[in-house]
Scaffold this motif. Structure first.
Motif, PDB file in Angstrom:
ATOM      1  N   ASP A 336       8.263  -9.985   6.002  1.00  0.00           N
ATOM      2  CA  ASP A 336       7.583 -11.071   5.962  1.00  0.00           C
ATOM      3  C   ASP A 336       6.322 -11.158   5.702  1.00  0.00           C
ATOM      4  O   ASP A 336       5.671 -12.206   5.056  1.00  0.00           O
ATOM      5  N   GLN A 337       5.623 -10.352   5.940  1.00  0.00           N
ATOM      6  CA  GLN A 337       4.118  -9.949   5.544  1.00  0.00           C
ATOM      7  C   GLN A 337       3.715  -8.396   5.415  1.00  0.00           C
ATOM      8  O   GLN A 337       4.288  -7.584   6.138  1.00  0.00           O
ATOM      9  N   LEU A 338       2.892  -7.981   4.507  1.00  0.00           N
ATOM     10  CA  LEU A 338       2.331  -6.564   4.402  1.00  0.00           C
ATOM     11  C   LEU A 338       1.048  -6.499   4.161  1.00  0.00           C
ATOM     12  O   LEU A 338       0.503  -7.186   3.358  1.00  0.00           O
ATOM     13  N   ASN A 339       0.156  -5.938   4.927  1.00  0.00           N
ATOM     14  CA  ASN A 339      -1.119  -5.669   4.617  1.00  0.00           C
ATOM     15  C   ASN A 339      -1.126  -4.417   3.888  1.00  0.00           C
ATOM     16  O   ASN A 339      -0.702  -3.220   3.973  1.00  0.00           O
ATOM     17  N   THR A 340      -1.761  -4.501   2.586  1.00  0.00           N
ATOM     18  CA  THR A 340      -1.685  -3.246   1.645  1.00  0.00           C
ATOM     19  C   THR A 340      -3.065  -3.002   1.479  1.00  0.00           C
ATOM     20  O   THR A 340      -4.272  -3.612   1.606  1.00  0.00           O
ATOM     21  N   ALA A 341      -3.238  -1.713   1.042  1.00  0.00           N
ATOM     22  CA  ALA A 341      -4.532  -1.153   1.215  1.00  0.00           C
ATOM     23  C   ALA A 341      -4.725   0.113  -0.066  1.00  0.00           C
ATOM     24  O   ALA A 341      -3.518   0.844  -0.281  1.00  0.00           O
ATOM     25  N   ALA A 342      -5.712   0.300  -0.929  1.00  0.00           N
ATOM     26  CA  ALA A 342      -5.724   1.513  -1.708  1.00  0.00           C
ATOM     27  C   ALA A 342      -6.357   2.308  -0.810  1.00  0.00           C
ATOM     28  O   ALA A 342      -7.045   2.319  -0.106  1.00  0.00           O
ATOM     29  N   TYR A 343      -5.811   3.847  -0.954  1.00  0.00           N
ATOM     30  CA  TYR A 343      -6.342   4.943  -0.185  1.00  0.00           C
ATOM     31  C   TYR A 343      -7.797   4.872  -0.481  1.00  0.00           C
ATOM     32  O   TYR A 343      -8.454   4.933  -1.511  1.00  0.00           O
ATOM     33  N   SER A 344      -8.517   4.950   0.752  1.00  0.00           N
ATOM     34  CA  SER A 344     -10.024   5.190   0.675  1.00  0.00           C
ATOM     35  C   SER A 344     -10.262   6.632   1.381  1.00  0.00           C
ATOM     36  O   SER A 344      -9.959   6.768   2.693  1.00  0.00           O
ATOM     37  N   PRO A 345     -10.814   7.704   0.719  1.00  0.00           N
ATOM     38  CA  PRO A 345     -11.112   8.680   1.449  1.00  0.00           C
ATOM     39  C   PRO A 345     -12.314   8.761   2.582  1.00  0.00           C
ATOM     40  O   PRO A 345     -13.258   7.908   2.243  1.00  0.00           O
ATOM     41  N   ARG A 346     -11.930   8.936   3.902  1.00  0.00           N
ATOM     42  CA  ARG A 346     -12.726   8.846   4.785  1.00  0.00           C
ATOM     43  C   ARG A 346     -13.463  10.012   5.193  1.00  0.00           C
ATOM     44  O   ARG A 346     -12.694  11.050   5.670  1.00  0.00           O
ATOM     45  N   LYS A 377       8.559 -11.213  -2.315  1.00  0.00           N
ATOM     46  CA  LYS A 377       9.445 -11.213  -1.236  1.00  0.00           C
ATOM     47  C   LYS A 377       9.333 -11.959   0.097  1.00  0.00           C
ATOM     48  O   LYS A 377      10.099 -12.453   0.657  1.00  0.00           O
ATOM     49  N   ALA A 378       8.010 -12.115   0.101  1.00  0.00           N
ATOM     50  CA  ALA A 378       7.447 -13.042   1.155  1.00  0.00           C
ATOM     51  C   ALA A 378       7.885 -14.318   1.201  1.00  0.00           C
ATOM     52  O   ALA A 378       8.581 -15.279   2.053  1.00  0.00           O
ATOM     53  N   ALA A 379       7.961 -14.809  -0.385  1.00  0.00           N
ATOM     54  CA  ALA A 379       8.227 -16.188  -0.334  1.00  0.00           C
ATOM     55  C   ALA A 379       9.981 -16.387  -0.337  1.00  0.00           C
ATOM     56  O   ALA A 379      10.537 -17.315   0.724  1.00  0.00           O
ATOM     57  N   GLU A 380      10.645 -15.466  -0.654  1.00  0.00           N
ATOM     58  CA  GLU A 380      11.934 -15.342  -0.475  1.00  0.00           C
ATOM     59  C   GLU A 380      12.323 -15.430   1.052  1.00  0.00           C
ATOM     60  O   GLU A 380      13.189 -16.029   1.623  1.00  0.00           O
ATOM     61  N   ARG A 381      11.622 -14.689   2.007  1.00  0.00           N
ATOM     62  CA  ARG A 381      11.949 -14.542   3.468  1.00  0.00           C
ATOM     63  C   ARG A 381      11.444 -16.219   3.975  1.00  0.00           C
ATOM     64  O   ARG A 381      11.973 -16.702   4.906  1.00  0.00           O
ATOM     65  N   SER A 382      10.262 -16.563   3.294  1.00  0.00           N
ATOM     66  CA  SER A 382      10.066 -18.066   4.057  1.00  0.00           C
ATOM     67  C   SER A 382      10.905 -18.868   3.605  1.00  0.00           C
ATOM     68  O   SER A 382      11.056 -19.852   4.790  1.00  0.00           O
ATOM     69  N   GLU A 383      11.698 -18.811   2.786  1.00  0.00           N
ATOM     70  CA  GLU A 383      12.634 -19.938   2.523  1.00  0.00           C
ATOM     71  C   GLU A 383      13.861 -20.044   3.472  1.00  0.00           C
ATOM     72  O   GLU A 383      14.360 -21.077   3.468  1.00  0.00           O
ATOM     73  N   ARG A 384      13.965 -19.011   4.266  1.00  0.00           N
ATOM     74  CA  ARG A 384      15.039 -19.073   5.187  1.00  0.00           C
ATOM     75  C   ARG A 384      14.547 -20.171   6.404  1.00  0.00           C
ATOM     76  O   ARG A 384      15.462 -20.739   7.057  1.00  0.00           O
ATOM     77  N   TYR A 385      13.312 -20.495   6.331  1.00  0.00           N
ATOM     78  CA  TYR A 385      12.921 -21.473   7.281  1.00  0.00           C
ATOM     79  C   TYR A 385      13.333 -22.934   6.757  1.00  0.00           C
ATOM     80  O   TYR A 385      13.226 -23.805   7.615  1.00  0.00           O
ATOM     81  N   LEU A 386      13.493 -23.115   5.500  1.00  0.00           N
ATOM     82  CA  LEU A 386      13.819 -24.649   5.109  1.00  0.00           C
ATOM     83  C   LEU A 386      14.669 -25.285   5.795  1.00  0.00           C
ATOM     84  O   LEU A 386      15.741 -25.093   5.758  1.00  0.00           O
TER      85      LEU A 386
END
Ligand code: SAM
Ligand code: SF4
Length: 457
Positions: A336-346, A377-386
């Motif tokens: 439904d949602q994905l927080n994405t990030a590029a790897y950042s060396p810490r 994919k999130a838009a597809e998941r959202s459609e189930r609510y219509l």
């Protein structure tokens, strides 16, 4: 305290945990008789509660700080504070870099703010970064919302994911007692809050540092037990929790979420990578197959459950094929949602020292491709609510259209509908969904559901 210190401003960077810490620190400053200001340039005390999870978050702090350090030359009574993860990571070095600073305090010291400020007002430059046992939350936080509230249940993290700075800056796990958590929730219920999100960096680890073992050999206090313990708090109609770790996520927890009507069927379980070799290099302690089994199990008990997660692209050595395994997982699960990030060396993390770092260009390209798939994919998941009728907890008005209010479904989808915020704030309203976008919905209110009648669909 000197009369010159009257107004304070807090800027918060980073995660929900930081937001919760800022609310507690604001509560302490209110209790000290200081006045809150939204504008840093009108404040006598400026507190930056910082994040160091990725380099860009950290650099932002330095740029904000530089501006205020200059201002301090014209306003010598300005008090400058850096709290949170950058403070913990840099410690004394931060004073060398920004000598105008008055107080550098790690996240474990948030509840000690009054004591530390008193030392500052006595003329000291203070650094508080030593590991301590976190003082129980006794101050009433100044919460941003009057409807939903964060409640910390466990601080710190004992994992050692090879990319992550959190264990270095937030220390080892410290669980609050179930009684303290329930007492905070009871207070929130009395104050009119409707929803609580229980917080921990690895919330599934809750209770393993507390004493007691059950007859079956389990820790006496687990997240599952906590959910049962706080479930009947009067006034609190929705309970969420984050962040879950696939390594510790249990079927017992899934059953509890199914059984307890107030627990929302929304799970935030970061997978980080869809490739087993990358997961191993990250030291995550599970495989892609185990992750899929957890999601299957959740969907067996709760077919409509919302699933969100975090993922990192461009981890050192990640090949195109390994990255494609992440795309495949996203395709397969349908988040439904994905927080994405590029790897950042810490600094201070093992992976930052490896030689097989990828170029920024490769990371950027992978991030774009992943984000593109995520919104499809999130838009597809959202459609189930219509066409469905959803229960929406109204939080505020739509900042872009004041004729609308906004709130969240049980599954955490942001939803807009026409309504009067004065009448609806904090209420659970039945809304027929008429439009679905990737990350939000629009609908029409049917009738106001009586609070307390919240039911899972
Ligand atoms: N404890 C949670 C878990 O295990 O998934 C996550 C907590 S961390 C504060 C939030 C997210 O930041 C992680 O899930 C990860 O995706 C991201 N993150 C952490 N370190 C990172 C790094 N060095 N580079 C990029 N993203 C990072
Ligand atoms: Fe960081 Fe891993 Fe702990 Fe999450 S579980 S906070 S990613 S070390």
């Amino acid at each position: 305290m000197t009369q010159l210190h009257r107004r304070y401003h807090i800027t918060t960077f980073g995660c929900q945990m930081n937001k919760a810490d800022s609310e507690r620190m604001a509560g302490i400053l209110d209790k000290m008789g200081l006045e809150h200001s939204d504008d840093p340039n009108c404040a006598d005390i400026i507190l930056y509660n910082t994040c160091t999870i990725r380099d860009n978050a950290e650099q932002k702090v330095y740029s904000y700080l530089g501006r205020q350090a200059k201002r301090k030359h014209e306003h010598p009574n300005l008090t400058l504070i850096v709290s949170g993860c950058v403070a913990q990571q840099e410690g004394e070095q931060l004073l060398r870099r920004v000598p105008e600073l008055d107080l550098v305090m790690g996240p474990q010291h948030a509840n000690r703010l009054e004591d530390l400020l008193t030392q500052v007002f006595d003329g000291n430059q203070v650094v508080a970064t030593e590991p301590i046992h976190i003082i129980e939350d006794i101050t009433k936080p100044r919460r941003d919302s009057a409807v939903t509230a964060w409640v910390n249940v466990i601080y710190g993290c004992n994992e050692r994911c090879t990319y992550c700075v959190v264990p270095n800056v937030r220390g080892t796990e410290q669980s609050r007692t179930p009684e303290a958590i329930r007492a905070e929730m009871e207070m929130l219920g009395e104050e009119g809050y409707t929803e609580v999100t229980l917080l921990g960096q690895n919330i599934d680890a809750y209770g393993r540092d507390l004493p007691g073992v059950t007859a079956e050999g389990r820790h006496q206090h687990t997240l599952t037990d906590l959910l049962y313990f706080v479930h009947d708090v009067p006034g609190i109609e929705r309970i969420r929790f984050a962040t879950s770790h696939p390594r510790y996520f249990t079927e017992r927890l899934i059953r509890a979420c199914k059984e307890l009507p107030k627990v929302c069927e929304h799970f935030h379980i970061p997978f980080q990578s869809g490739d087993n070799d990358v997961l191993k290099a990250m030291a995550r302690g599970y495989t892609q197959q185990k992750y899929c089994r957890i999601i299957d199990k959740i969907r067996t008990y709760m077919p409509d459950a919302s699933i969100s997660a975090d993922a990192i692209v461009g981890f050192p050595g990640e090949t195109e094929e390994q990255f494609e395994n992440t795309l495949k997982l996203v395709e397969e699960i349908g988040f439904d949602q994905l927080n994405t990030a590029a790897y950042s060396p810490r600094p201070g993390t093992p992976a930052a020292l490896w030689e097989n770092q990828l170029s920024e260009e490769v990371k950027r390209d992978r991030l774009q491709r992943l984000n593109h798939l995520v919104s499809i994919k999130a838009a597809e998941r959202s459609e189930r609510y219509l066409g469905r009728i959803e229960e929406v907890l109204v939080e505020d008005c739509n900042p872009k259209d004041p004729s609308q209010v906004m709130g969240r479904t049980q599954g955490n989808r942001l939803t807009f509908f026409a309504g009067d915020i004065e009448a609806l704030k904090g209420k659970i309203v039945k809304v027929k969904i008429t439009e679905a976008r990737a990350f939000s919905l629009t609908g029409e209110s049917l009738a106001m559901a009586a609070i307390g009648s919240s039911s899972k669909c």
